[in-house]
Enzyme design. Sequence first.
Site, short mmCIF file in Angstrom:
data_model
loop_
_atom_site.label_atom_id
_atom_site.label_comp_id
_atom_site.label_asym_id
_atom_site.label_seq_id
_atom_site.Cartn_x
_atom_site.Cartn_y
_atom_site.Cartn_z
N ARG A 1 0.77 -1.25 0.00
CA ARG A 1 0.00 0.00 0.00
C ARG A 1 0.80 1.29 0.00
O ARG A 1 0.26 2.35 -0.28
CB ARG A 1 -0.97 0.00 1.19
CG ARG A 1 -2.15 -0.93 0.95
CD ARG A 1 -2.96 -1.12 2.21
NE ARG A 1 -2.22 -1.93 3.16
CZ ARG A 1 -2.72 -2.37 4.32
NH1 ARG A 1 -3.94 -2.05 4.66
NH2 ARG A 1 -1.99 -3.12 5.12
N ASP B 1 -0.87 -14.16 0.22
CA ASP B 1 -0.98 -13.96 1.66
C ASP B 1 -0.75 -15.27 2.38
O ASP B 1 -0.89 -16.35 1.78
CB ASP B 1 -2.36 -13.41 2.03
CG ASP B 1 -2.31 -12.74 3.39
OD1 ASP B 1 -1.83 -11.60 3.47
OD2 ASP B 1 -2.73 -13.36 4.39
N TYR C 1 -4.50 -16.94 13.85
CA TYR C 1 -5.65 -16.35 13.13
C TYR C 1 -6.83 -17.30 13.09
O TYR C 1 -7.99 -16.89 13.19
CB TYR C 1 -5.24 -15.96 11.71
CG TYR C 1 -4.28 -14.78 11.67
CD1 TYR C 1 -4.74 -13.48 11.76
CD2 TYR C 1 -2.90 -14.99 11.59
CE1 TYR C 1 -3.86 -12.40 11.76
CE2 TYR C 1 -2.02 -13.92 11.58
CZ TYR C 1 -2.50 -12.63 11.67
OH TYR C 1 -1.63 -11.58 11.68
O1 CP3 Z 1 6.04 -9.09 1.10
C1 CP3 Z 1 5.34 -8.99 0.09
O2 CP3 Z 1 5.37 -7.98 -0.66
C2 CP3 Z 1 4.49 -10.17 -0.33
C3 CP3 Z 1 3.12 -10.15 0.02
C4 CP3 Z 1 2.62 -10.48 1.40
C5 CP3 Z 1 1.38 -10.00 1.86
N1 CP3 Z 1 1.11 -10.58 3.06
C6 CP3 Z 1 0.53 -9.08 1.11
C7 CP3 Z 1 -0.52 -8.35 1.84
C8 CP3 Z 1 3.14 -11.30 2.41
C9 CP3 Z 1 4.47 -12.02 2.46
C10 CP3 Z 1 2.16 -11.37 3.44
C11 CP3 Z 1 2.29 -12.20 4.65
C12 CP3 Z 1 1.37 -12.00 5.78
N2 CP3 Z 1 0.02 -11.84 5.76
C13 CP3 Z 1 1.74 -12.07 7.14
C14 CP3 Z 1 3.12 -12.38 7.63
C15 CP3 Z 1 4.06 -11.33 7.31
C16 CP3 Z 1 4.39 -10.41 8.39
O3 CP3 Z 1 4.13 -9.21 8.20
O4 CP3 Z 1 4.96 -10.87 9.39
C17 CP3 Z 1 0.59 -11.88 7.92
C18 CP3 Z 1 0.54 -11.84 9.44
C19 CP3 Z 1 -0.50 -11.76 7.05
C20 CP3 Z 1 -1.94 -11.60 7.39
C21 CP3 Z 1 -2.43 -10.33 6.88
N3 CP3 Z 1 -2.69 -10.09 5.55
C22 CP3 Z 1 -2.64 -9.12 7.59
C23 CP3 Z 1 -2.46 -8.96 9.09
C24 CP3 Z 1 -3.00 -8.16 6.65
C25 CP3 Z 1 -3.23 -6.68 6.87
C26 CP3 Z 1 -4.65 -6.30 7.00
C27 CP3 Z 1 -4.77 -4.80 7.03
O5 CP3 Z 1 -5.85 -4.34 6.63
O6 CP3 Z 1 -3.83 -4.09 7.41
C28 CP3 Z 1 -3.03 -8.77 5.39
C29 CP3 Z 1 -3.38 -8.14 4.10
C30 CP3 Z 1 -2.27 -7.91 3.15
N4 CP3 Z 1 -1.39 -8.86 2.77
C31 CP3 Z 1 -1.99 -6.70 2.43
C32 CP3 Z 1 -0.89 -6.99 1.60
C33 CP3 Z 1 -0.25 -6.07 0.60
C34 CP3 Z 1 -2.78 -5.42 2.50
C35 CP3 Z 1 -4.08 -5.67 1.81
C36 CP3 Z 1 -4.66 -4.47 1.09
O7 CP3 Z 1 -4.20 -4.15 -0.02
O8 CP3 Z 1 -5.60 -3.90 1.64
#
Ligand code: CP3
Length: 354
Positions: free
Chosen positions: A31, A77, A154
């Site tokens: 984002r 994800d 989760y």
């Molecule tokens: O690193 C990268 O660029 C690859 C993509 C990636 C995403 N999620 C994209 C994403 C990776 C490697 C993840 C892993 C992930 N997902 C983790 C472990 C990584 C870490 O940070 O330790 C976890 C805990 C998740 C679960 C998850 N997915 C959460 C907590 C969220 C955020 C929700 C929020 O609204 O803030 C996501 C969504 C997510 N995954 C987004 C992205 C780019 C944001 C979604 C959007 O565009 O609204």
Amino acid sequence: MAELKNDRLLRALLKEPVDQTPVWMMRQAGRYLPEYRATRQQAGSFMDLCRNKELACEVTLQPLERYPLDAAILFSDILTIPDAMGLELRFKTGEGPIFDKPVRSMADAKKLFVPDMASDLGYVMDAVSTIRKALDGRVPLIGFSGSPWTLATYMVEGSSSKTYAKIKAMMYDEPATLHHILDVLADSVIAYLNAQIEAGAQAIQIFDTWGGVLTPRDYKAFSLNYMAKIVDGLKRENDGRKVPVILFTKGGGQWLESMAETGCDALGLDWTTDIDEARARVGDKVALQGNMDPSILYASPARIREEVATILEKYGHGTGHVFNLGHGIHPEIDPEHAGAFINAVTELSPKYHK
Ligand code: CP3
């Protein structure tokens, strides 16, 4: 498959000599980039973006168009696995992930199954092969999964949590239920990562985002043991090249020695451990990835460059370091500050490899 033109990441993870320290950022496609927000809007929801291989490929490549990064990471994800188990994942703006069917009892746990990689998770493998083709050997592609413990947080809580009340109550009162969940998850993660490797992932990272909330005893029993089982079950070579495996436990700095014993190739470090001490502790056993505080990117480009210099100096000479942030880049970061970070690594690191 096109020959790899830049293999610094793979070489550093395997502690082979490199000309400069490779660098990538956790959450590099996301984002903080206006072009990501545009594609995300076009896709509709975040999961629609993950399920569309062309758009998932487009956002994976976006940060590489801006910065001289040494790796791409699959856009997907960690929660795709529990979603494929029928827990019904959705993302609520401002609240993060929600599971409408959380796992709260042995009866719930007994319904879990290893998803079919072709039918239930084929969209992830399609994204992997589409990205590999589009990369055309420019840099390696990193595949990933959550650790069983992190996925279970989760699945049991049903959402993000600050207290881990439900999963910790389960861990202390009904450990057999939690072990059953973790067993199914470990088997699923092995199948999932091996399918990603077969589809073209050239390195693997396991995200144990919440391992650090455990006591040392419980970390070993409920997180590390399952990651060790996964490392054992992975296909470690494909297409004539080793596929390095990185374990990242956020908040796991006190357990680096035990993590290194799993047989993984590298450890991800958050910013709460000094990388010189970490290097002294793990010796030649594994490479290290990290570990700049992602919040440094709120500061000025000059201050960011200074911090990069400090971390490079702390790690010192020789291979075995992959530069990264200590956790994912925050959505509010100015993309120019991310650029200052990447450029600083590229410009300041060659002298450590002469
Ligand atoms: O690193 C990268 O660029 C690859 C993509 C990636 C995403 N999620 C994209 C994403 C990776 C490697 C993840 C892993 C992930 N997902 C983790 C472990 C990584 C870490 O940070 O330790 C976890 C805990 C998740 C679960 C998850 N997915 C959460 C907590 C969220 C955020 C929700 C929020 O609204 O803030 C996501 C969504 C997510 N995954 C987004 C992205 C780019 C944001 C979604 C959007 O565009 O609204």
